[in-house]
Write a protein that holds these residues in place. Structure first.
Motif, PDB file in Angstrom:
ATOM      1  N   HIS A 236       0.778  -1.235  -0.183  1.00 40.43           N
ATOM      2  CA  HIS A 236       0.347  -0.037   0.253  1.00 40.43           C
ATOM      3  C   HIS A 236       1.036   1.620  -0.091  1.00 40.43           C
ATOM      4  O   HIS A 236       0.771   2.238  -0.588  1.00 40.43           O
ATOM      5  CB  HIS A 236      -1.138  -0.210   1.137  1.00 40.43           C
TER       6      HIS A 236
ATOM      7  N   HIS B 172      -2.888   9.435   0.665  1.00 41.64           N
ATOM      8  CA  HIS B 172      -2.005   9.001   1.575  1.00 41.64           C
ATOM      9  C   HIS B 172      -1.487   9.053   2.640  1.00 41.64           C
ATOM     10  O   HIS B 172      -1.484   8.520   3.838  1.00 41.64           O
ATOM     11  CB  HIS B 172      -1.448   7.788   0.626  1.00 41.64           C
TER      12      HIS B 172
ATOM     13  N   ASP C  80      -9.009   4.915   3.726  1.00 37.78           N
ATOM     14  CA  ASP C  80      -8.890   4.690   2.900  1.00 37.78           C
ATOM     15  C   ASP C  80      -9.600   3.392   2.043  1.00 37.78           C
ATOM     16  O   ASP C  80      -8.898   1.799   2.959  1.00 37.78           O
ATOM     17  CB  ASP C  80      -6.953   3.856   2.001  1.00 37.78           C
TER      18      ASP C  80
ATOM     19  N   HIS D 222      -7.104  -2.262  -2.205  1.00 37.28           N
ATOM     20  CA  HIS D 222      -5.504  -2.629  -1.842  1.00 37.28           C
ATOM     21  C   HIS D 222      -5.470  -1.980  -0.690  1.00 37.28           C
ATOM     22  O   HIS D 222      -4.265  -2.715  -0.692  1.00 37.28           O
ATOM     23  CB  HIS D 222      -4.951  -1.841  -3.348  1.00 37.28           C
TER      24      HIS D 222
HETATM   25 MN    MN Z   1      -5.115   3.620  -1.008  1.00 33.43          MN
END
Ligand code: MN
Length: 196
Positions: free
Chosen positions: A26, A78, A161, A165
């Motif tokens: 990630h 992120h 998130d 993924h």
């Molecule tokens: Mn992500």
């Protein structure tokens, strides 16, 4: 040039809630790819030397800059996301944040339930967010793909998130389990400090 910011803790710090393997992919692959792609796309453009948040704001909703927006927003999201969690996090919010959560959502339990609904009902890839508006009111929103509340003029406090993924290696299709794990690693101090 935009840099991949260092992860604020070791790759295995959030075990068992987020595995080291997930972190390696990630952070090390997905997050890095957003930064690398952004650098390719902004080369020799007006965005090359802009702060990342300004790139997000200035490309949001502009068709001709969709690629730059997607990668800039994901690079921003992120970097923000990693700083919403910590080893031995969890517990309950305190101080001003606790007061506002109780005022705007009724109770901490109710807040968690609303946040979980936003995170689990986002269809396809995206994010769940807790943000504060200019009047100090808290909002829970869900956003598709790389979109975030910065583009709506809100100040994000907590981002989560829900792209596959983010959880597939640890929880496979069970996104709700990924959301539940957040409450054991969330860094409420960091979230509360963003209210000012
Ligand atoms: Mn992500």
């Amino acid at each position: 040039m935009f840099d991949l910011p260092p992860l604020p803790y070791p790759m295995n710090a959030l075990e068992p809630y987020i595995s080291e393997k997930t972190m390696e992919f990630h952070y090390g692959k997905h997050h890095k790819a957003y930064v690398d792609n952004l650098n390719k796309l902004v080369k020799d453009t007006e965005f090359e030397n802009m702060p990342l948040e300004e790139v997000v704001k200035n490309t949001a909703g502009r068709k001709e800059f969709t690629g730059i927006f997607n990668n800039a927003a994901q690079a921003w999201n992120h970097a923000f996301f990693w700083n919403c969690m910590q080893k031995d996090g969890g517990g309950e919010p305190s101080g001003e944040l606790k007061k506002k959560i109780e005022r705007d959502f009724g109770s901490y339990e109710n807040f968690r339930s609303e946040f979980k609904t936003a995170a689990t009902t986002q269809f396809g890839s995206g994010w769940a967010w807790l943000s504060v508006d200019k009047n100090g009111k808290l909002h829970i929103t869900k956003e598709a793909n790389g979109s975030n509340p910065v583009r709506s003029g809100l100040t994000p406090l907590l981002g989560f998130d829900v792209w596959e993924h983010a959880y597939y290696l640890d929880y496979q299709n069970k996104r709700a389990d990924h959301v539940n794990a957040l409450w054991s690693i969330v860094d409420w101090d960091a979230v509360g400090k963003r209210m000012k």
